[in-house]
Design an enzyme around this catalytic site. Structure first.
Site, mmCIF file in Angstrom:
data_model
loop_
_atom_site.group_PDB
_atom_site.id
_atom_site.type_symbol
_atom_site.label_atom_id
_atom_site.label_comp_id
_atom_site.label_asym_id
_atom_site.label_seq_id
_atom_site.Cartn_x
_atom_site.Cartn_y
_atom_site.Cartn_z
ATOM 1 N N PRO A 45 -0.317 -1.622 9.122
ATOM 2 C CA PRO A 45 -0.040 -1.577 7.677
ATOM 3 C C PRO A 45 1.452 -1.591 7.381
ATOM 4 O O PRO A 45 2.263 -1.027 8.121
ATOM 5 C CB PRO A 45 -0.673 -0.246 7.241
ATOM 6 C CG PRO A 45 -1.648 0.097 8.315
ATOM 7 C CD PRO A 45 -1.089 -0.451 9.580
ATOM 8 N N GLY A 46 1.818 -2.250 6.272
ATOM 9 C CA GLY A 46 3.185 -2.208 5.792
ATOM 10 C C GLY A 46 4.134 -3.188 6.433
ATOM 11 O O GLY A 46 5.351 -3.047 6.269
ATOM 12 N N LYS A 104 1.841 -8.442 5.462
ATOM 13 C CA LYS A 104 0.776 -9.452 5.572
ATOM 14 C C LYS A 104 0.388 -10.000 4.199
ATOM 15 O O LYS A 104 0.298 -11.210 4.003
ATOM 16 C CB LYS A 104 -0.446 -8.834 6.255
ATOM 17 C CG LYS A 104 -0.180 -8.307 7.650
ATOM 18 C CD LYS A 104 -1.441 -7.819 8.314
ATOM 19 C CE LYS A 104 -2.045 -6.609 7.619
ATOM 20 N NZ LYS A 104 -1.160 -5.426 7.662
ATOM 21 N N THR A 105 0.165 -9.112 3.250
ATOM 22 C CA THR A 105 -0.246 -9.565 1.919
ATOM 23 C C THR A 105 0.882 -10.304 1.218
ATOM 24 O O THR A 105 0.651 -11.324 0.553
ATOM 25 C CB THR A 105 -0.693 -8.353 1.077
ATOM 26 O OG1 THR A 105 -1.734 -7.651 1.768
ATOM 27 C CG2 THR A 105 -1.209 -8.798 -0.277
ATOM 28 N N SER A 135 -5.182 1.249 29.510
ATOM 29 C CA SER A 135 -3.745 1.137 29.761
ATOM 30 C C SER A 135 -3.062 2.472 30.026
ATOM 31 O O SER A 135 -1.869 2.494 30.309
ATOM 32 C CB SER A 135 -3.070 0.440 28.571
ATOM 33 O OG SER A 135 -3.248 1.187 27.385
ATOM 34 N N LYS A 179 3.836 -1.447 21.778
ATOM 35 C CA LYS A 179 4.097 -0.255 22.585
ATOM 36 C C LYS A 179 5.596 -0.050 22.804
ATOM 37 O O LYS A 179 6.107 1.082 22.736
ATOM 38 C CB LYS A 179 3.376 -0.367 23.921
ATOM 39 C CG LYS A 179 1.857 -0.357 23.806
ATOM 40 C CD LYS A 179 1.190 -0.572 25.145
ATOM 41 C CE LYS A 179 -0.332 -0.561 25.014
ATOM 42 N NZ LYS A 179 -1.010 -0.796 26.304
#
Length: 802
Positions: free
Chosen positions: A367-368, A371-372, A688, A731
């Site tokens: 998020p943030g 994308k939009t 992982s 990561k």
């Protein structure tokens, strides 16, 4: 027809013999003191009546258990019936007979005498059991009252019956009169006939009368309502005809005709496909034949209005200037060079083909990260309308494809509704949060989305409400998601995935300077000349008050600073305010994120791992401890099956290589190992963290803490190899945000380092490894031993032997 005799027998004078011929009855029960006409057609019954009328004219009338049996036998008859006398008989020319019988007294079949040529049995009279009590009198009066009310409501019962019932003093005779005149089931009449106790019979008759009265009153009420509605409809019709005549006299015309004319003109003005045009003409024809008061009139009219409101031929012209597209993307978004390059490549191909139909873009990232807003930028670049729908939490398939017209309140799905609002056939259509669609008993909306997002199918998309094909091939679909795991495989296969990773500190600084600070200044009524936010103060906010992949929390912290600034200026403070580091700490409070890695890894048994979540990369502190036991492993922290298996594999490798690691093999036999991953309320899974768990176990077994500057990621095998993992960029960015200096990673992921930001490659040291031995050499390099559990174990054994 010929009447054979007309001599009546007085009932009181009749003495009933013990042996009587049996006349079976279908759907009929004859009661004492009742007169009933019967039709006789079977040869056996005709022979019986012929013999009876030539004798004493007495017969046993017994009801048949089933009306399907033509010739009943002994087992097909009830045991209780009525002895009756044949008062009249008329022979019909077709060979059948009509008889008039009068019931005498109740009888019970005792013995079968003979079966041919008709049934003859031995009977015994069964008298009533009557107790003259007040209860009996009350029940009798209740039956009489209810019966009178029913007579007044049922048209097939003559009014004289009420007078007859009022004059009957015998409660048994009253019950017989009620049961013989009402249209009851044969089973109910038979139960009343077999009931010897008059008080119980009166009670059962009351129950039946109450039920019949309720049914009759309900039917009367319904009839009254229907009659009222018919009168209302007729009145409305006459009024409308009068209104129509008045409007014609005034020259105003018919509003219905005007409405139909408007619909036809609207349909003619739109270039509809041929099959849609046929459907519209067909529905218009139906609408013209219906009165406006008809229930279906509104349904058809709404359906036509929906069809005519859709953009069947309305499009916008595309602007495929790649130079201008690059300028707009750079203007709207900081960095994201690879994503911008992919979008420009897509536009370039579309320009050469002169067609924007192609793969469905899917932006995936935490998020943030923008994308939009990328969808907004693409729409602005092309000069198209922008439409956004959010499918997060949608569980009903009808939300995508709509409801069929047969349902009340039906309407098209969200796809066609959005296109109607866009007023264009080729908008940029953003489907937000596509990874959060669900499924339940109402269907699977993700499966319904397959037709929408398949370039081979969506040219004939068929909404359930319209039931007509609509061409979606001109729509540029863009999807957004936080993760790919929850997107069904067939749906994911139809999309071209573009990954958006989290931002580094420098990227956040650039985004804040270029976009967030000006936006928040404007939102809070401040001017750049009145407020000065220094670079060091802005970096302080990024470093100590936010730790996220995107920039939403950073924007919130900036908003908090500017709110306090606006308050200070509004209360008469200085006209120009400079926000320095001290002011940031004063207004935002204590630092939210400190050097957690140094604090958490200071004790043995703790190793720093890296993970990918739906909100970006994150740091995991994997803890291990040991206590007296039998070599068992306990894993906690709400871990998935894969992560639990990684912990078991890590322990197995460490135990099998204890001597190489200078560990006492007997230590594992006397201790249980507990591996825990904090943030226990958050589900975790994946392989992982294998090398991190192995490092934590070696740390607790050897008493050596892991280096505080190291974070690691990699899957471990039982042979000690380190396998490739996914999400390396996320990561590594998480490690950078947490202040880690060195990242241990699988050597197979080394080519992915070139995709990292340059500042990240400069700030972090990367150690590619192939085996777990290499990991341990890096993890414990230069670390002093704080305690040796192997020595403690030896001392414990020695003490126990003494």
């Amino acid at each position: 027809m010929t009447e054979l005799f007309d001599e009546e027998i007085t009932v009181d004078e009749v003495e009933i013999p013990s042996t009587l011929p049996i006349l079976p009855l279908k759907d009929t029960v004859v009661f004492s003191d009742s007169m009933l006409p019967l039709a006789i057609g079977q040869e056996r019954s005709i022979a019986l009546i012929d013999d009876v009328i030539s004798g004493d004219r007495l017969v046993a009338l017994i009801a048949s258990r089933s009306r399907e049996i033509e010739v009943p036998d002994w087992d097909d008859l009830y045991e209780v019936g009525t002895a009756a006398v044949v008062q009249k008989m008329i022979r019909v020319p077709d060979g059948t007979q009509r008889i008039l019988v009068q019931g005498l007294r109740r009888i019970r079949l005792e013995k079968h005498v003979r079966s041919e040529p008709y049934l003859v049995g031995r009977f015994k009279e069964v008298p009533d059991v009557l107790r003259e009590t007040r209860r009996t009198q009350a029940l009798t009066q209740n039956v009489r009252t209810l019966f009178a009310r029913i007579i007044g409501l049922l048209p097939y019962l003559p009014e004289e019956l009420a007078l007859a019932a009022a004059n009957i003093e015998d409660p048994s005779a009253l019950c017989h009169l009620v049961a013989s005149t009402l249209r009851l089931k044969t089973e109910e009449k038979q139960l009343l006939l077999e009931q010897l106790d008059v008080e119980k019979r009166l009670r059962e008759t009351s129950v039946i009368l109450n039920r019949e009265l309720e049914v009759v009153e309900l039917g009367t009420k319904i009839q009254s309502q229907v009659q009222s509605e018919m009168e209302s409809s007729q009145r409305e019709y006459f009024l409308r005809q009068q209104l129509k005549a008045i409007q014609e006299e005034l020259g105003e015309g018919d509003p219905e005709q005007a409405e139909m004319k408007e619909l036809r003109e609207s349909a003619a003005a739109i270039a509809l496909p041929e099959d849609v045009r046929k459907a519209v003409d067909r529905e218009l024809g139906r609408l013209e034949k219906l009165p406006s008061a008809a229930a279906e009139y509104g349904v058809i009219r709404t359906y036509l209005e929906w069809i005519l409101s859709l953009p069947w031929d309305a499009t916008t012209e595309d602007d495929l200037d790649l130079k201008r597209a690059r300028e707009i993307l750079d203007e709207d978004h900081f960095d994201l060079d690879k994503v911008k390059e992919r979008i420009l490549e897509y536009l370039a191909v579309s320009k050469l083909k002169d067609d924007l139909s192609g793969p469905i873009l899917c932006f995936v990232g935490p998020p943030g990260v923008g994308k939009t807003s990328l969808g907004h930028s693409i729409a602005r670049t092309l000069g198209r309308k922008f439409v956004r729908i959010s499918v997060g939490g949608v569980r009903d398939e009808a939300e995508i494809r709509g409801h069929r017209r047969t349902y009340i309140g039906a309407m098209p799905g969200t796809i066609l509704r959005a296109l109607r609002d866009a007023e264009s056939k080729n908008p940029v259509f953003l489907i937000d949060e596509i990874d959060k669609m669900g499924a339940d008993f109402r269907g699977d909306p993700a499966s319904a989305m397959l037709e929408v997002l398949d370039p081979e199918q969506h040219s004939t998309f068929r909404d359930h409400y319209l039931d007509l094909p609509f061409d979606l091939s001109k729509v540029l679909f863009i999807c957004t998601a936080n993760q790919l795991d929850t997107i069904p495989g067939p749906l994911l296969d139809r999309m071209d995935v573009i990954h958006l990773s989290g931002y580094t500190e420098e990227e956040k600084f650039g985004i804040a300077r270029k976009y967030l600070v000006p936006k928040q200044l404007e939102a809070h009524g401040l001017k750049r000349s009145k407020v000065a936010l220094g670079d060091r103060a802005l970096r302080l906010v990024i470093r100590e008050y936010t730790r996220e992949a995107g920039v939403r929390n950073l924007e919130r912290q900036l908003a908090a600073l500017f709110r306090k600034t606006a308050r200070g200026i509004a209360e008469g403070g200085p006209k120009k305010l400079s926000i320095a580091e001290a002011k940031v700490r004063e207004w935002l409070g204590p630092r939210r994120f400190a050097g957690e890695v140094r604090k958490r890894t200071s004790d043995p048994g703790v190793a720093t791992g890296l993970a990918v979540t739906a909100v970006g990369g994150d740091v995991l502190f994997i803890e291990a401890t040991a206590y007296s036991g039998r070599g068992r492993l306990k894993v906690t922290g709400q871990l998935g099956e894969v992560m639990q298996e990684s912990a078991q594999a890590a322990l197995s490798w460490v135990r099998s290589h204890a001597e190489e690691l200078e560990l006492d093999p007997a230590w594992f036999e006397d201790h249980d190992v507990h591996v825990h991953v904090p943030a226990g309320a958050v589900p975790k899974d994946g392989p992982s963290a294998g090398i991190t768990m192995a490092t934590a176990i070696v740390s607790i077994a050897s008493g050596r803490p892991v280096s505080e500057e190291i974070a690691m990621t990699g899957e471990i095998t039982l042979t000690g190899q380190v396998l490739q993992i996914g999400g390396l960029r996320e990561k590594v960015l998480a490690a950078q945000r947490a202040g880690v200096k060195k990242v241990v990673m699988p050597r197979e992921n080394e080519p992915e380092l070139t995709e990292l930001p340059e500042e990240t490659r400069k700030e972090l040291e990367f150690v590619p490894v192939d085996t777990i031995q290499e990991v341990l050499e890096v993890a414990f390099e230069g670390v002093k031993t704080s305690r040796r559990p192997t020595d403690i174990n030896r001392r414990r054994k020695a003490a126990s032997s003494r």
